[in-house]
Design a protein around this motif. Sequence first.
Motif, mmCIF file in Angstrom:
data_model
loop_
_atom_site.group_PDB
_atom_site.id
_atom_site.type_symbol
_atom_site.label_atom_id
_atom_site.label_comp_id
_atom_site.label_asym_id
_atom_site.label_seq_id
_atom_site.Cartn_x
_atom_site.Cartn_y
_atom_site.Cartn_z
ATOM 1 N N ILE A 1 48.832 28.866 96.494
ATOM 2 C CA ILE A 1 48.638 29.711 95.307
ATOM 3 C C ILE A 1 48.859 31.189 95.652
ATOM 4 C CG2 ILE A 1 46.922 30.510 93.644
ATOM 5 C CD1 ILE A 1 45.758 27.683 93.666
ATOM 6 N N VAL A 2 48.351 31.609 96.824
ATOM 7 C CA VAL A 2 48.569 32.990 97.266
ATOM 8 C C VAL A 2 50.063 33.272 97.401
ATOM 9 C CG1 VAL A 2 48.251 34.584 99.196
ATOM 10 C CG2 VAL A 2 46.342 33.190 98.410
ATOM 11 N N ALA A 3 50.796 32.307 97.959
ATOM 12 C CA ALA A 3 52.245 32.492 98.107
ATOM 13 C C ALA A 3 52.925 32.559 96.746
ATOM 14 C CB ALA A 3 52.818 31.349 98.944
ATOM 15 N N VAL A 4 52.456 31.727 95.796
ATOM 16 C CA VAL A 4 53.035 31.757 94.451
ATOM 17 C C VAL A 4 52.810 33.116 93.796
ATOM 18 C CG1 VAL A 4 52.741 30.845 92.107
ATOM 19 C CG2 VAL A 4 52.932 29.280 94.037
ATOM 20 N N LEU A 5 51.588 33.631 93.909
ATOM 21 C CA LEU A 5 51.305 34.945 93.325
ATOM 22 C C LEU A 5 52.118 36.048 94.009
ATOM 23 C CD1 LEU A 5 47.429 34.641 92.881
ATOM 24 C CD2 LEU A 5 49.168 34.562 91.090
ATOM 25 N N TRP A 6 52.279 35.924 95.326
ATOM 26 C CA TRP A 6 53.009 36.949 96.084
ATOM 27 C C TRP A 6 54.488 36.974 95.676
ATOM 28 C CZ3 TRP A 6 51.616 40.631 99.666
ATOM 29 C CH2 TRP A 6 52.644 41.226 100.380
ATOM 30 N N PHE A 7 55.118 35.815 95.764
ATOM 31 C CA PHE A 7 56.549 35.766 95.433
ATOM 32 C C PHE A 7 56.776 35.758 93.926
ATOM 33 C CE2 PHE A 7 56.337 33.791 99.681
ATOM 34 C CZ PHE A 7 57.220 34.629 100.359
ATOM 35 N N GLY A 8 55.812 35.210 93.169
ATOM 36 C CA GLY A 8 55.974 35.193 91.720
ATOM 37 C C GLY A 8 55.906 36.585 91.126
ATOM 38 N N GLY A 9 55.069 37.464 91.727
ATOM 39 C CA GLY A 9 55.017 38.847 91.238
ATOM 40 C C GLY A 9 56.363 39.542 91.347
ATOM 41 N N ASP A 10 57.060 39.290 92.460
ATOM 42 C CA ASP A 10 58.381 39.887 92.610
ATOM 43 C C ASP A 10 59.353 39.356 91.562
ATOM 44 O OD1 ASP A 10 57.579 41.393 94.768
ATOM 45 O OD2 ASP A 10 58.229 39.918 96.258
ATOM 46 N N ALA B 1 56.219 22.611 86.613
ATOM 47 C CA ALA B 1 56.384 23.869 87.355
ATOM 48 C C ALA B 1 57.835 24.065 87.755
ATOM 49 C CB ALA B 1 55.479 23.849 88.586
ATOM 50 N N MET B 2 58.532 22.997 88.126
ATOM 51 C CA MET B 2 59.939 23.113 88.504
ATOM 52 C C MET B 2 60.804 23.492 87.315
ATOM 53 S SD MET B 2 60.268 19.873 91.151
ATOM 54 C CE MET B 2 62.004 20.171 91.499
ATOM 55 N N ARG B 3 60.384 23.062 86.115
ATOM 56 C CA ARG B 3 61.111 23.465 84.912
ATOM 57 C C ARG B 3 60.994 24.961 84.669
ATOM 58 N NH1 ARG B 3 59.285 22.262 80.511
ATOM 59 N NH2 ARG B 3 61.177 22.213 79.237
ATOM 60 N N ILE B 4 59.860 25.534 85.079
ATOM 61 C CA ILE B 4 59.665 26.979 84.884
ATOM 62 C C ILE B 4 60.472 27.763 85.913
ATOM 63 C CG2 ILE B 4 57.957 28.833 84.960
ATOM 64 C CD1 ILE B 4 55.896 26.812 83.923
ATOM 65 N N ASP B 5 60.346 27.399 87.206
ATOM 66 C CA ASP B 5 61.084 28.120 88.259
ATOM 67 C C ASP B 5 61.207 27.189 89.465
ATOM 68 O OD1 ASP B 5 62.066 29.797 90.262
ATOM 69 O OD2 ASP B 5 61.000 31.534 89.484
ATOM 70 N N TRP B 6 62.389 26.618 89.640
ATOM 71 C CA TRP B 6 62.555 25.622 90.693
ATOM 72 C C TRP B 6 62.520 26.247 92.087
ATOM 73 C CZ3 TRP B 6 66.597 25.756 94.108
ATOM 74 C CH2 TRP B 6 67.690 26.591 93.780
ATOM 75 N N LYS B 7 62.924 27.524 92.203
ATOM 76 C CA LYS B 7 62.882 28.166 93.520
ATOM 77 C C LYS B 7 61.435 28.381 93.973
ATOM 78 C CE LYS B 7 67.328 30.586 93.346
ATOM 79 N NZ LYS B 7 68.018 31.894 93.400
ATOM 80 N N LEU B 8 60.605 28.846 93.044
ATOM 81 C CA LEU B 8 59.206 29.067 93.378
ATOM 82 C C LEU B 8 58.485 27.734 93.661
ATOM 83 C CD1 LEU B 8 57.439 31.615 93.616
ATOM 84 C CD2 LEU B 8 56.641 31.201 91.291
ATOM 85 N N SER B 9 59.056 26.640 93.139
ATOM 86 C CA SER B 9 58.428 25.319 93.320
ATOM 87 C C SER B 9 58.514 24.809 94.755
ATOM 88 C CB SER B 9 59.090 24.296 92.390
ATOM 89 O OG SER B 9 58.985 24.701 91.038
ATOM 90 N N THR B 10 59.400 25.387 95.541
ATOM 91 C CA THR B 10 59.509 24.929 96.931
ATOM 92 C C THR B 10 58.200 25.132 97.695
ATOM 93 O OG1 THR B 10 60.409 27.095 97.544
ATOM 94 C CG2 THR B 10 61.991 25.337 97.038
ATOM 95 N N ILE B 11 57.347 26.046 97.218
ATOM 96 C CA ILE B 11 56.072 26.301 97.904
ATOM 97 C C ILE B 11 55.180 25.074 97.863
ATOM 98 C CG2 ILE B 11 53.961 27.697 97.865
ATOM 99 C CD1 ILE B 11 55.666 30.008 96.758
ATOM 100 N N PHE B 12 54.965 24.516 96.654
ATOM 101 C CA PHE B 12 54.085 23.358 96.607
ATOM 102 C C PHE B 12 54.819 22.083 97.019
ATOM 103 C CE2 PHE B 12 55.478 23.757 92.121
ATOM 104 C CZ PHE B 12 56.061 22.516 91.935
ATOM 105 N N LEU B 13 56.160 22.083 96.987
ATOM 106 C CA LEU B 13 56.882 20.933 97.511
ATOM 107 C C LEU B 13 56.712 20.811 99.018
ATOM 108 C CD1 LEU B 13 60.217 21.009 95.468
ATOM 109 C CD2 LEU B 13 58.264 19.491 95.172
ATOM 110 N N ILE B 14 56.369 21.928 99.662
ATOM 111 C CA ILE B 14 56.036 21.900 101.092
ATOM 112 C C ILE B 14 54.571 21.516 101.287
ATOM 113 C CG2 ILE B 14 55.819 23.326 103.178
ATOM 114 C CD1 ILE B 14 58.177 24.979 102.126
ATOM 115 N N ALA B 15 53.695 22.029 100.405
ATOM 116 C CA ALA B 15 52.254 21.802 100.566
ATOM 117 C C ALA B 15 51.862 20.356 100.280
ATOM 118 C CB ALA B 15 51.476 22.741 99.650
ATOM 119 N N ILE B 16 52.477 19.734 99.261
ATOM 120 C CA ILE B 16 52.073 18.381 98.856
ATOM 121 C C ILE B 16 52.296 17.351 99.971
ATOM 122 C CG2 ILE B 16 52.621 16.474 97.289
ATOM 123 C CD1 ILE B 16 52.985 18.517 95.077
#
Length: 571
Positions: free
Chosen positions: A251-260, A148-163
């Motif tokens: 996942i909701v946060a990923v969809l929210w920010f990923g859509g943008d 996932a970080m290879r795809i978009d490292w900025k968006l990866s901060t979401i699950f790096l907080i959740a894990i």
Amino acid sequence: MRRLLPYMKGYWKECILGPIFKLMEAILELIVPLVAARMIDVGIVQKNVSYIWKMGLLMFLLAALGLGAALICQFYASKCAYGFGTALRRGLYHHVNTLSHDAIDRIGTASLITRITSDTNTVQSGLNMMIRLMTRYPFLIVGAAVMAMRIDWKLSTIFLIAIPIIGGLLYFVTRWTIPRYAQNQTKLDKIARHTRENLDGVRVIRAFSRQAEEEKNYQADCEAFSEASIHVGRVGAILNPASFLIMDFGIVAVLWFGGDRVNTGFLTQGELTAFVNYMTQISLSMVHLAELLVIMNKAIASAKRVSDVLAEEPTIVSGADRFERDDVSEDAVVFDHVTFTYSGGGEPAIRDISFALHTGETLGIIGGTGSGKSSVANLIPRFYDVSEGSVRVFGKDVREVDLGALRGMIGVVPQKATLVSGSIAENLRWGKDVASDDELETACKIAQAWEFIQQSPEGLDLAVTQGGKSLSGGQKQRLTIARALIGHPSILIFDDSISALDFATDLALRKALTEEMADVTKIIISQRTTSLQGSDHILVLDDGNCVGYGTHESLLRDCAVYAEIYETQMQ
């Protein structure tokens, strides 16, 4: 835990190959979202049907390879876990049989049964799940995060907080539950002990109409176990919904920010789909890892209980001196100032006991309840070791003699007549594996058991139910006597084992022993003075002390305790 490792012998290959194939499945699973992303971005967006079919075929191939790897891993895991479980149960059972009576008394029979059955099954299941899943889920969590970080490292901060949040939750819950699982197994020991006592004493319970009270006590034990298990289960159950809740918010946060980010061109639709798939893999892996940790906690608690039994060292260690049947001396049994105290028993069971018994002589032991009669008998075949003094058999200290040779020369008729399911002949051959039917018949005649055996059409093949419940108390007693006589031992010990016989049978038995086994040294423990008055020597015990030693006539004259017992019985 290291005590369990030797039982993995012969299964290390399966233990290593199983996780390797599971890692292969996990790697293939991590590739699937990338293939799906390419199918969306190239095949669906560009309406390239052939590319869609090509990617679909690739996904099917990845799924087939993953299924094959999973099946191979399952095969290796099952082979390793069940082989280990079988070896552990066999080894634990063997080890329990090497323990002294003292260790078995301290741990408890019910607890040993639970550890050999329930705890070993839990450890076996834990090993099976560890091989199958312990490497898969951590690898999926880390691998999906990296992909996932290879795809978009900025968006990866979401699950790096959740894990880390979920990881902290797992740590605190498992730390709290591990000791509780061990406590629950102890409560299960109590239920097993209560069950065993009730089944063994069912006739006594019914005779005294105690069914309602025993059911109430049993229900109280079950409710205590149930409440404790539910309490631990509730805490453990927090892991699944809490982990799902945290990851769903992620996942909701990923969809929210990923859509943008899709709208601004930093991500494609396929990449966002792959990112969500990786997030879902992380979510499911965290939840399943939580479930796996619950199973592993139970397995660790059970493994510790099994390990504690394996840690028990046998206190009765066989001596190096071989004791041959022909190697005998004039003194068959000698007690030299023997004192014995049970572990944790406080006061000595017997104090400063001394006597010498020549070959072929008979020793009678009498005394009140708890006076130490059985303790004296248990020291001769070395079921326990003396605290002070020494016990010698045919001139050799029992602590220096090989246990097999020592006990092979001694026939013991225990206080409680115990038989196993099978035929009468099978029970009697415990005394001598290769005994012929003629030898069995001779032993039964001496033990006064042949009369009721020959009345049955099956004879020696008459079936005996578990515990000998199909026989009367006197019949069981006579069969246990016959079992001890089969091997023609040099020393024969009757530990209050003729109490179920009537006076006529008792007299006939003693007469047959005198005529047929005159060369055998006999030790008879009894509450009846009539059973002992023909003995060469009589030992009178009172509260662990020797208060009289001599013949029947001399004791009547010089020992007040023996005279009182005799006069009471004769009245």
